[in-house]
Write an enzyme that holds these catalytic residues in place. Sequence first.
Site, PDB file in Angstrom:
ATOM      1  N   SER A  18       0.743  -1.179   0.022  1.00 58.56           N
ATOM      2  CA  SER A  18      -0.042  -0.053  -0.092  1.00 58.56           C
ATOM      3  C   SER A  18       0.738   1.324  -0.061  1.00 58.56           C
ATOM      4  O   SER A  18       0.612   2.186  -0.865  1.00 58.56           O
ATOM      5  CB  SER A  18      -0.971   0.068   1.304  1.00 58.56           C
TER       6      SER A  18
ATOM      7  N   HIS B  29       1.881 -13.004  -0.422  1.00 65.02           N
ATOM      8  CA  HIS B  29       2.059 -12.556  -1.655  1.00 65.02           C
ATOM      9  C   HIS B  29       3.293 -13.598  -2.233  1.00 65.02           C
ATOM     10  O   HIS B  29       3.818 -14.419  -1.471  1.00 65.02           O
ATOM     11  CB  HIS B  29       2.612 -11.206  -1.834  1.00 65.02           C
TER      12      HIS B  29
ATOM     13  N   ASN C 213       7.841   9.026   5.490  1.00 66.87           N
ATOM     14  CA  ASN C 213       8.877   8.321   5.636  1.00 66.87           C
ATOM     15  C   ASN C 213       8.162   6.752   5.536  1.00 66.87           C
ATOM     16  O   ASN C 213       7.333   6.312   6.198  1.00 66.87           O
ATOM     17  CB  ASN C 213       9.360   8.450   7.004  1.00 66.87           C
TER      18      ASN C 213
HETATM   19  C1  LIG Z   1      -3.586  -5.744  -5.882  1.00 67.07           C
HETATM   20  C2  LIG Z   1      -3.076  -5.044  -4.254  1.00 67.07           C
HETATM   21  N1  LIG Z   1      -2.408  -4.062  -4.279  1.00 67.07           N
HETATM   22  C3  LIG Z   1      -1.923  -3.604  -3.062  1.00 67.07           C
HETATM   23  C4  LIG Z   1      -2.034  -4.349  -1.773  1.00 67.07           C
HETATM   24  C5  LIG Z   1      -1.531  -3.986  -0.660  1.00 67.07           C
HETATM   25  O1  LIG Z   1      -0.298  -4.469  -0.144  1.00 67.07           O
HETATM   26  P1  LIG Z   1       0.115  -4.503   1.539  1.00 67.07           P
HETATM   27  O2  LIG Z   1      -0.829  -5.543   1.921  1.00 67.07           O
HETATM   28  O3  LIG Z   1       1.451  -4.870   1.389  1.00 67.07           O
HETATM   29  O4  LIG Z   1      -0.061  -3.078   1.763  1.00 67.07           O
HETATM   30  C6  LIG Z   1      -2.371  -5.703  -1.918  1.00 67.07           C
HETATM   31  C7  LIG Z   1      -2.651  -6.572  -0.933  1.00 67.07           C
HETATM   32  O5  LIG Z   1      -2.828  -7.621  -0.736  1.00 67.07           O
HETATM   33  C8  LIG Z   1      -3.010  -6.114  -3.316  1.00 67.07           C
HETATM   34  O6  LIG Z   1      -3.393  -7.135  -3.538  1.00 67.07           O
END
Ligand SMILES: Cc1ncc(COP(=O)(O)O)c(C=O)c1O
Length: 445
Positions: free
Chosen positions: A91, A224, A292
Site C-alpha cells: 500500500s 504474496h 517516511n
Molecule cells: C493488488 C494489491 N495491491 C496492493 C496491496 C497492498 O499490499 P500490502 O498489504 O502490502 O499493503 C494488495 C494486498 O494484498 C493487493 O492485493
Amino acid sequence: MNTEKHLKKEIFKKVKQYFAEVHQTALSAPFIEGKSRINYAGRVFNEKELINLIDSSLDFWLTYGKYSKDFEKKFAEYLGVRWVYLVNSGSSANFLAFYALTSPLLKERKINRGDEVITLAVGFPTTVSPIVQYGAIPVFVDIELETFNIDITQLDEAWSPKTKAIMIAHTMGNPFNLKAVKEFCDKNNLWLIEDNCDALGSKFDGKFTGTWGDIGTSSFYPPHHMTTGEGGAVYTNNSLMKKIMLSMRDWGRDCWCESGVDNTCKARFTQQFGTLPFGYDHKYVYSHFGFNLKATEMQAAIGVAQLEKLPDFVEMRKNNFNKIYQGLKDLKEYFIFPKPTSNSDPSWFGFMLTLKNGLKFSRNDIVGYLESHNIQTRNLFAGNMLRQPTFNTLKKGIDYRVVGDLPNTDKIMNDSFWIGIYPGMRQEAIRYSVKMIRKFVKKYD
Ligand SMILES: Cc1ncc(COP(=O)(O)O)c(C=O)c1O
C-alpha cells in the site's frame, strides 16, 4: 576466527537446528483430509530467512543498511529494471508511486487535484486510495470476466482532457493487456502505474509485469509471491521518477545520502536552495512534502533470502494452478474459469472461480462448504469498491466518475471466490481442494 564471527556461527547453528525442530517438523506433519487446514496462502521459508533475520538483528543497524541495499540491487536485477526502492508495504508502494506523479518536478505532466486517473473498482482498495486521498478523481471502468482485467474497449470513453494517468493492478496475477494500455497511455500522454502486488513473476510478451509502465509496485505481505512480513517495493526505469520517489520515501528531502552517511553530493554546505541561507546543510533541505515509508533492515534481510527462492516460487504457483485447472476444467456448466490474457504468462496469485448465472447454489453455499471442510477461501478483496462504505461520503460525478454500470465488476463481487495455489501448498491439499469442489457441485447434478 574473531569472537563476533565465532559467536555468530554458534548462533546460526542453533537457528538452523531450531528451524529443523520447530518449523520443519510442523511442515512435515501428515496431511489429514478435512482436518488439516488448507490456507489460501502463507509464507514459505527455511533456515536461511531466519539466519538472515538474526544476523541483521545482531548487527542492530535496524534501518536502511547492507541488506536493504543488497535487496534493492538483486530485486532490480531479477526484474530487469534500473531502480528499486524498498518500502514498508504494498500500500505504501502504491501511495509513493501515485504521489510521485504529483511532484512539481513533472511540470505540466504533474497530477493536480481535480485531475483524473483511470482505474478499476474491482480488487484491492489501496490501488485506488492514493488517488482519492490526494484529491484527484478516479474514473472507474469495467473488467472482462475471464481475465478479471481492464476492459480496454472502455478506455476511450473513460478519457477526458483532465486524464493524467492509469493506475491498475494485474488482477490475481493475470497481466492486463499491457500492449493496448501502454499504447493508449503513449497516445494520450498518460502515466502508467502497474500495481504488480499480486503478479510478481508474471510476464507479458516475455517481459515482467510491473516493468512496462512508469512505475511498478510490489507487496511482500505474507500471502504474496515472496514475503518480508510487512513490506513492498517501487520500481522504475525513469530517472526522474527515481529521484522523486527516493525523496518522497525519505521525508521529502533533497539529499540522497544513505542512513549514517554524510556529504554524498560533495556539496553539503555549498549550495543555494530556495530562500534558505547559502550553504544551508543539504541534509535538511526539502524538495517535496514527503513521507517516511522506509522498511527496516530486518525486513530486507528476510527479502534477500526470499529472492533466491522466488523463481521456484513462481514455477510452483504456475504448476499448482495448472493442477487445479486440470482437475476442474470439465465443470464448465458451473464455472467461468480464469483465462490468461493472450500473449502472457501469469504467475498466479490464486485460483479464482466465478459461478455461472442461474445455478442452484450461491457463492456463499460453495464457500461455506469448502470452509467447513477446512479449505480456506477468499473473495476478490473489495469486490466492487464503489459499494464499500468508504465510498458513502463521495459523490458520483464530482469525486469520481464511472463508465457504464460495471456489470462484470458486480458479477465478480457476487459470484467469484478463490482458493490457494501458493508454493507451500501440499499436493494432497491440491487434490483434496479439487475433490471437494467436485463433490459439492455433484450434489446439484
Ligand atoms: C493488488 C494489491 N495491491 C496492493 C496491496 C497492498 O499490499 P500490502 O498489504 O502490502 O499493503 C494488495 C494486498 O494484498 C493487493 O492485493
